[in-house]
Design a protein around this motif. Structure first.
Motif, short mmCIF file in Angstrom:
data_model
loop_
_atom_site.label_atom_id
_atom_site.label_comp_id
_atom_site.label_asym_id
_atom_site.label_seq_id
_atom_site.Cartn_x
_atom_site.Cartn_y
_atom_site.Cartn_z
N LEU A 30 0.48 0.85 -12.67
CA LEU A 30 0.82 1.87 -11.67
C LEU A 30 -0.10 1.84 -10.45
O LEU A 30 0.21 2.46 -9.44
CB LEU A 30 0.80 3.26 -12.31
CG LEU A 30 1.89 3.45 -13.37
CD1 LEU A 30 1.80 4.81 -14.00
CD2 LEU A 30 3.27 3.23 -12.76
N THR A 31 -1.22 1.15 -10.53
CA THR A 31 -2.05 1.01 -9.33
C THR A 31 -1.82 -0.34 -8.69
O THR A 31 -1.30 -0.43 -7.58
CB THR A 31 -3.53 1.19 -9.68
OG1 THR A 31 -3.70 2.46 -10.29
CG2 THR A 31 -4.39 1.11 -8.45
N ALA A 32 -2.19 -1.40 -9.40
CA ALA A 32 -2.03 -2.73 -8.79
C ALA A 32 -0.56 -3.11 -8.69
O ALA A 32 -0.12 -3.66 -7.68
CB ALA A 32 -2.79 -3.76 -9.61
N GLU A 38 -7.29 8.70 -8.75
CA GLU A 38 -6.56 7.56 -9.29
C GLU A 38 -5.12 7.93 -9.65
O GLU A 38 -4.19 7.17 -9.39
CB GLU A 38 -7.30 7.02 -10.51
CG GLU A 38 -6.54 6.06 -11.38
CD GLU A 38 -6.11 4.81 -10.66
OE1 GLU A 38 -6.82 4.38 -9.76
OE2 GLU A 38 -5.04 4.28 -11.01
N VAL A 39 -4.91 9.11 -10.24
CA VAL A 39 -3.53 9.45 -10.59
C VAL A 39 -2.70 9.67 -9.33
O VAL A 39 -1.49 9.45 -9.33
CB VAL A 39 -3.45 10.66 -11.54
CG1 VAL A 39 -4.27 10.42 -12.78
CG2 VAL A 39 -3.85 11.95 -10.88
N THR A 73 -5.16 2.16 -20.24
CA THR A 73 -5.84 1.41 -19.19
C THR A 73 -4.86 0.52 -18.43
O THR A 73 -4.83 0.52 -17.20
CB THR A 73 -6.94 0.53 -19.80
OG1 THR A 73 -7.74 1.34 -20.64
CG2 THR A 73 -7.79 -0.09 -18.73
N ILE A 74 -4.07 -0.21 -19.19
CA ILE A 74 -3.14 -1.14 -18.52
C ILE A 74 -2.15 -0.38 -17.66
O ILE A 74 -1.90 -0.73 -16.51
CB ILE A 74 -2.39 -1.99 -19.57
CG1 ILE A 74 -3.36 -2.94 -20.24
CG2 ILE A 74 -1.25 -2.76 -18.92
CD1 ILE A 74 -2.71 -3.80 -21.29
N MET A 75 -1.58 0.69 -18.22
CA MET A 75 -0.55 1.39 -17.47
C MET A 75 -1.13 2.03 -16.21
O MET A 75 -0.57 1.91 -15.12
CB MET A 75 0.10 2.48 -18.34
CG MET A 75 1.02 1.95 -19.39
SD MET A 75 2.19 0.71 -18.81
CE MET A 75 3.60 1.67 -18.46
N VAL A 76 -2.27 2.71 -16.34
CA VAL A 76 -2.82 3.42 -15.19
C VAL A 76 -3.30 2.42 -14.13
O VAL A 76 -2.96 2.53 -12.96
CB VAL A 76 -3.97 4.34 -15.61
CG1 VAL A 76 -4.69 4.89 -14.39
CG2 VAL A 76 -3.43 5.47 -16.46
#
Lengths: 624, 193
Positions: free
Chosen positions: A105-107, A291-292, A98-101
């Motif tokens: 990598l998003t925010a 999202e990816v 969750t944190i990584m995605v």
């Protein structure tokens, strides 16, 4: 040009900025550059947290039979006797993902660099709505805090995987992580989505409405194009996750049956009837797949920019790069079914999703070849940013190739939920986006902090991370082909998996070393803020607008008028020009010796002037 | 340092902010679109699914009320353009009252449904969806009401004309949007009742 003094309705409230309080300047700042720094530092902290989690579960995977008393000291009841509990192991992989995605990598990627680069590269004083922009950061920080706080509740954090599929996530009594931890997960993601929407509408609107004079869409750097398209994809897909999350919340907390049916827990029949967990999967992956791409698209743009600048060559196929970004964005919202090939999907529908999925190979290949062609015969400078950009291309290719296997429905049935998938996405979106992000940090650090990062530490960081990441994820392909499932707690219980334990030890050591390499980065990052070499105005000799601003940050970015743009952003090593770069702000009339007729886009008048000049100066007219 | 800002730049910012509002409405629309598609898929999953009741008549009244509120805010906007602030205030107030009335009517519709034995917690989730649709819309209505109240406070405090005008402009767009979303939801539910 006549300017009027600032009027009360101006949205740039603090133009007199000498006497800004600490809180206004560093905490509740509406300046896009400060917000970018806030995003970046929050993301770095979260990335280290997620890295630590991954090291913990790697220890478990490598030495499932060993006790590490030190773990009990730090984790208490989650590692009684020095061995991580199965429940906690699941929580570790869930929160790591969750944190990584989402957070990193998003925010961390598009949040940081949209904020920093959009106004600076298109020539705007700030975002369209600076206050909303600030809110975007605070919602993001809130969601990080809630997610982290879930480690401190008694039943532990969410543990149903980063996709939090029901029924595991929807029945609070299913596992300990499905209790308060999952509620907090949902709350955190809800806040995160709000942050993304608030940020996204700002980015899109700023790009479309606030460009400086002369900056038409086809003169925008590819970073801006990619951030623009990322924001559009986010705007279309994130609200769908709100629906998924809200319905899941009511299933958990109110007792509705959107996703639940026919459940028996501990011999007790649950009242929920008639729901379908597949519905959640559809809603989730309608966001989840775009999202990816939200994670990788900004990396594409950043890498285009960094490769071009450090090869001292124009980006190869600028238009093709933009169109392939668009194609990937459009395709990204019609492929979500490929995550669900094994849900009993109609084979025809599976075939459609397979087709759309495999078509993504085309725009992706366009990008990979264009990157390579940009490097071809370039006058390459191997700065750390450049190394990370090349690393990104490498990971994107190695991970992208396995995408052809995972996207194929028949093969996916074999490798679904195995380590092959883990290997695939850690290469193509994990490592590739991460390397894109690191390239951006090394490249734009002088713009962020006015100082240079240390190159030696950068090289150490790059090589250890690059080799480490390959050693961690490459062997996982073979485990996946052998059928080793992901998310399993220990491989010692199944005879056919036992041979992989030794590989796991290699992977864990590689992960530890790559993890330690990050210390070089953090030291470099924080030490250089105060002690780095002072940066000049344009340290990389680049063409784009952000390097025309002063090193010292001012609210409004440019002291006088915003510069006008005359040319595209990739005029590197243009034949006939004394310098190997021509900034976007230099008009063609000042570069008569290097102009090509195609630079004038069928502007008859300009072509005539150029032709006359060429004749007078005995310049051979170029054919193109 | 004293920075001078072009008037042009301010107008450009305003235009950009208005555009951002339109974009965020696309986002909100996606939310309702995804809920609708989830509803369609779910309802098609079995013959025992579906709304299976006639929608309460309160929904008709609430539709009339919210359409009326769109009319009143239109007049408020017209008034502010003619600089008739008293009129603007009256119409804004009327819009807020109608908005609150809409809210109450929706809650009343819920109680009618509950009286019929159609609960939110239901093994036929199509019926739960009715609550989700209306509830999510009401959450946005709360946001809309806050925007309207901010406009009203603005005009009462006599903020500069240009800011008053601008606030109104944004509020009008958003309120009309909420109106249209409700009409869409109502028609959608009618088709499935």
């Amino acid at each position: 040009m006549s300017s009027t003094a600032i009027t009360p309705e101006a949205s740039f409230q603090d133009s007199h900025e000498e006497k800004q309080s600490f809180i206004k300047k560093y905490v509740f700042s509406t300046d896009h550059k400060m917000i970018a720094k806030q995003f970046l530092i929050t993301a770095i902290i979260m990335a280290f947290f997620a890295l630590l989690l991954s090291i913990l579960f790697r220890i478990q995977l490598a030495w499932p039979d060993k006790d590490f008393p030190v773990l009990e000291f730090f984790l208490g009841k989650w590692a009684e006797g020095g061995r991580i509990k199965p429940d906690f192991y699941l929580a570790l992989v869930t929160i790591h993902g969750t944190i990584m995605v989402f957070f990193v990598l998003t925010a961390g990627l598009s949040g940081t660099f949209s904020n920093l680069l959009i106004p600076l590269q298109i020539g705007a004083r700030d975002m369209a709505a600076p206050f909303v922009n600030m809110l975007s950061y605070w919602f993001f920080l809130g969601s990080c805090v809630v997610m982290t706080a879930s480690f401190f509740v008694e039943s532990g954090p969410a543990a149903a995987g980063w996709t939090v599929y029901p029924p595991l996530s929807a029945v609070p009594t299913a596992i300990s992580g499905s209790g308060l931890g999952t509620t907090m997960w949902l709350l955190s993601i809800f806040m995160f989505i709000i942050s993304q929407i608030l940020g996204g509408v700002n980015y899109i609107s700023t790009i479309l409405n606030m460009r400086t004079k002369g900056m038409d869409l086809w003169k925008m750097p590819l970073t801006i194009w990619s951030l623009f398209i990322t924001a559009i994809v986010g705007l279309v897909s994130f609200p769908v996750l709100v629906s998924a999350v809200v319905l899941l919340f009511f299933d958990r907390s109110a007792g509705t049956s959107f996703y639940l049916s026919d459940l028996v827990i501990g011999g007790e029949i649950l009242p929920n009837e008639g729901g379908s967990p597949i519905l959640y999967e559809h809603l989730f992956w309608f966001l989840g797949h775009p999202e990816v791409y939200i994670a990788i698209l900004p990396a594409f743009g950043i890498v285009s920019e960094v490769l071009s600048i450090n090869s001292r060559k124009p980006i190869f196929g600028y238009h093709a790069m933009v169109y392939s970004l668009m194609a990937i964005a459009v395709l990204s919202v019609i492929v979500w079914g490929h995550h669900m090939f094994v849900t009993g999907m109609n084979p025809f529908l599976g075939g459609v999703f397979m087709l759309t999925t495999l078509i993504i190979a085309i725009p992706s290949a366009v990008k990979a070849f264009n990157y390579t062609a940009t490097l071809w015969r370039g006058n390459i400078r191997f700065t750390p940013a450049m190394l990370f950009a090349i690393g990104m291309v490498s990971f994107f290719i190695s991970g992208g190739l396995t995408g052809l296997f995972t996207g194929n429905a028949t093969i996916d049935i074999q490798i679904h939920d195995t380590y092959f998938i883990v290997a695939h996405f850690h290469f193509v979106m994990g490592s590739a986006s991460m390397f894109g992000m690191l390239a951006a940090v090394y490249h734009w650090y002088p713009k962020l902090y006015g100082r240079m990062l240390d190159n030696q530490l950068g090289y150490i960081h790059f090589w250890l991370t690059f080799i480490g990441a390959y050693l961690v994820f490459f062997p996982m392909h073979f485990m996946g082909i052998d059928g080793v499932p992901r998310r399993y707690y220990a491989f010692t219980e199944f005879p056919f998996m036992e041979k992989w334990v030794s590989v796991n030890i290699l992977i864990t050591w590689a992960a530890v070393i790559a993890g330690l390499a990050q210390i070089a980065f953090v030291w470099n990052f924080f030490y250089s803020m105060r002690n780095g070499k002072k940066a000049s105005k344009n340290p990389w000799r680049a063409t784009t607008l952000e390097w025309t601003t002063e090193v010292k940050h001012i609210h409004g970015n440019w002291e006088g008028e915003i510069p006008t743009v005359y040319r595209w952003p990739y005029d590197y090593s243009k034949p006939g020009h004394p310098d190997d770069f021509i900034p976007q702000t230099v008009p063609h009339s000042e570069t008569m010796s290097s102009n090509l007729l195609q630079d004038f886009h069928d502007n008859e008048e300009a072509i005539k002037i150029q032709k006359e000049w060429n004749k007078e100066n005995n310049r051979v007219e170029s054919e193109s | 340092m004293y920075m001078e800002i072009n008037k042009e730049e301010i107008f450009r910012t305003h235009r950009a902010q208005k555009f951002a509002l339109w974009l965020s409405m696309i986002g909100m629309f996606m939310l309702f679109a995804s809920l609708s598609s989830a509803f369609i898929v779910y309802t098609a999953s079995g013959v025992d699914k579906g709304i299976k009741t006639i929608l309460p008549s309160a929904f008709i009244y609430s539709t009339i009320v919210i359409v009326l509120s769109s009319v009143t805010i239109h007049f408020a906007n017209k008034a502010v353009k003619k600089e008739e602030f008293a009129k603007q205030k009256t119409f804004l107030l009327a819009t807020i009252v109608l908005g609150v009335l809409f809210f109450v009517l929706q809650l009343h519709a819920w109680s009618v449904l509950i009286d019929r034995g159609i609960y939110f917690i239901n093994t036929n989730a199509s019926q739960s969806f009715v609550y989700i649709f209306t509830g999510m819309h009401l959450a946005h209505i709360i946001g809309g009401l806050l925007v309207l109240i901010r406009c009203l406070i603005g005009v009462s405090r006599k903020i500069p004309y240009i800011r008053n005008l601008y606030r109104m402009e944004l509020a009008v767009i958003f309120w009309h949007f909420l109106d249209i979303i409700w009409i869409y939801l109502y028609v959608f539910l009618l088709l499935y009742q």
